[in-house]
Design an enzyme around this catalytic site. Sequence first.
Site, PDB file in Angstrom:
ATOM      1  N   ARG A 164       0.823  -1.214   0.000  1.00 18.42           N
ATOM      2  CA  ARG A 164       0.000   0.000   0.000  1.00 18.42           C
ATOM      3  C   ARG A 164       0.857   1.265   0.000  1.00 18.42           C
ATOM      4  O   ARG A 164       0.433   2.307  -0.505  1.00 18.42           O
ATOM      5  CB  ARG A 164      -0.948  -0.032   1.207  1.00 18.42           C
ATOM      6  CG  ARG A 164      -2.062   1.021   1.168  1.00 18.42           C
ATOM      7  CD  ARG A 164      -3.102   0.718   2.237  1.00 18.42           C
ATOM      8  NE  ARG A 164      -4.223   1.650   2.262  1.00 18.42           N
ATOM      9  CZ  ARG A 164      -4.364   2.647   3.122  1.00 18.42           C
ATOM     10  NH1 ARG A 164      -3.438   2.858   4.034  1.00 18.42           N
ATOM     11  NH2 ARG A 164      -5.424   3.434   3.080  1.00 18.42           N
ATOM     12  N   ILE A 178      -7.407   7.481  -0.689  1.00 17.52           N
ATOM     13  CA  ILE A 178      -7.241   6.030  -0.816  1.00 17.52           C
ATOM     14  C   ILE A 178      -8.114   5.410   0.275  1.00 17.52           C
ATOM     15  O   ILE A 178      -8.150   5.895   1.406  1.00 17.52           O
ATOM     16  CB  ILE A 178      -5.744   5.628  -0.650  1.00 17.52           C
ATOM     17  CG1 ILE A 178      -5.543   4.114  -0.806  1.00 17.52           C
ATOM     18  CG2 ILE A 178      -5.156   6.099   0.676  1.00 17.52           C
ATOM     19  CD1 ILE A 178      -4.062   3.690  -0.830  1.00 17.52           C
ATOM     20  N   SER A 179      -8.851   4.368  -0.069  1.00 16.59           N
ATOM     21  CA  SER A 179      -9.764   3.747   0.893  1.00 16.59           C
ATOM     22  C   SER A 179      -8.997   3.075   2.028  1.00 16.59           C
ATOM     23  O   SER A 179      -7.849   2.649   1.858  1.00 16.59           O
ATOM     24  CB  SER A 179     -10.637   2.708   0.189  1.00 16.59           C
ATOM     25  OG  SER A 179     -11.355   3.286  -0.866  1.00 16.59           O
ATOM     26  N   LYS A 180      -9.659   2.974   3.178  1.00 18.68           N
ATOM     27  CA  LYS A 180      -9.074   2.289   4.332  1.00 18.68           C
ATOM     28  C   LYS A 180      -8.857   0.813   4.006  1.00 18.68           C
ATOM     29  O   LYS A 180      -9.730   0.188   3.387  1.00 18.68           O
ATOM     30  CB  LYS A 180     -10.075   2.318   5.505  1.00 18.68           C
ATOM     31  CG  LYS A 180     -10.099   3.570   6.301  1.00 18.68           C
ATOM     32  CD  LYS A 180     -11.377   3.653   7.090  1.00 18.68           C
ATOM     33  CE  LYS A 180     -11.292   2.890   8.395  1.00 18.68           C
ATOM     34  NZ  LYS A 180     -12.308   3.361   9.367  1.00 18.68           N
ATOM     35  N   PRO A 181      -7.754   0.224   4.466  1.00 19.07           N
ATOM     36  CA  PRO A 181      -7.545  -1.209   4.216  1.00 19.07           C
ATOM     37  C   PRO A 181      -8.728  -2.068   4.662  1.00 19.07           C
ATOM     38  O   PRO A 181      -9.112  -3.015   3.964  1.00 19.07           O
ATOM     39  CB  PRO A 181      -6.294  -1.530   5.038  1.00 19.07           C
ATOM     40  CG  PRO A 181      -5.574  -0.233   5.161  1.00 19.07           C
ATOM     41  CD  PRO A 181      -6.618   0.842   5.163  1.00 19.07           C
TER      42      PRO A 181
END
Length: 264
Positions: free
Chosen positions: A81, A107-110
């Site tokens: 990431r 960026i989306s959260k994992p």
Amino acid sequence: MKERPTFPARLDFSGGKPVPNRPDTLSSRPLALAPSPPSVRIPLNSEAIGSSSPRSHMVSRLIAQGLSDMAVIAAMRAVERHRFVDSALGNQAYEDTSLPIGLGQTISKPSVVSRMGELLRNGQSGKLGRVLEIGTGCGYQAAVLSHLADEVYSIERLRGLHDKARENLRYFRIANLHLLFGDGMLGYAKGAPYAGIIAAAGGEAVPQAWIDQLAVGGRLVAPVAVSGSGVAKQALMVIDKTAQGVRQTVLEVVNFVPLKSGVA
Ligand code: SAH
């Protein structure tokens, strides 16, 4: 489904082991077995090594929170990431947080990426067929999806981010990922029908084009607006397309950037 010849940048889930040649695989081999000519630099960074890396801690936390799909776990372990965020934010790359990627997007959260991947797969054993992602952003989720599906089409409406994703993804050389520039509200008819559709941006409703482009037996996962106690909120929605029609399930509250029409 028949396996196509794989590219080095893909995982083979059938054996549960990564295909050789990935930086991860190289660095996780015993060093004595992986001598390298002096001119070749193997990327042995801390993220790529073993169970003490920040990435592997991230995955352990996701598992502790309930992630159980082995294919998603492998994909989250594989995709670095930190390569998708500015180097100044690199130290936060493995925290469970969304981060700015420019042009007002994130960026989306994992945990959201893994949750959506797990929902999309719906416990299937093999890989999904063709998958469409709306909202490439920096390309992180697209890279994760490329481990879960035979082919991934990812569409982005902002030229600047489409270009950035292309740049970020160059390192990974993912043969089954196709980046598209355009308005994802229209879907991408040329790749249809899709076994899965996933949206990384939330609108008032799920566009009809997405449902039309979903295969019978396919599943769509997207954030949509829900009204609750007068407060505008978003929730994750799952739509299953069956021969009998469409079944909708509304899940937990989420917080995605808005789905917008047109390109810019
Ligand atoms: N998938 C990304 C998340 C990016 S944020 C990740 O891996 O983290 C969501 C993205 O959706 C933004 O880049 C935004 O520009 C894009 N987006 C919003 N509306 C869109 C549309 N109609 N078509 C394509 N992309 C869209």
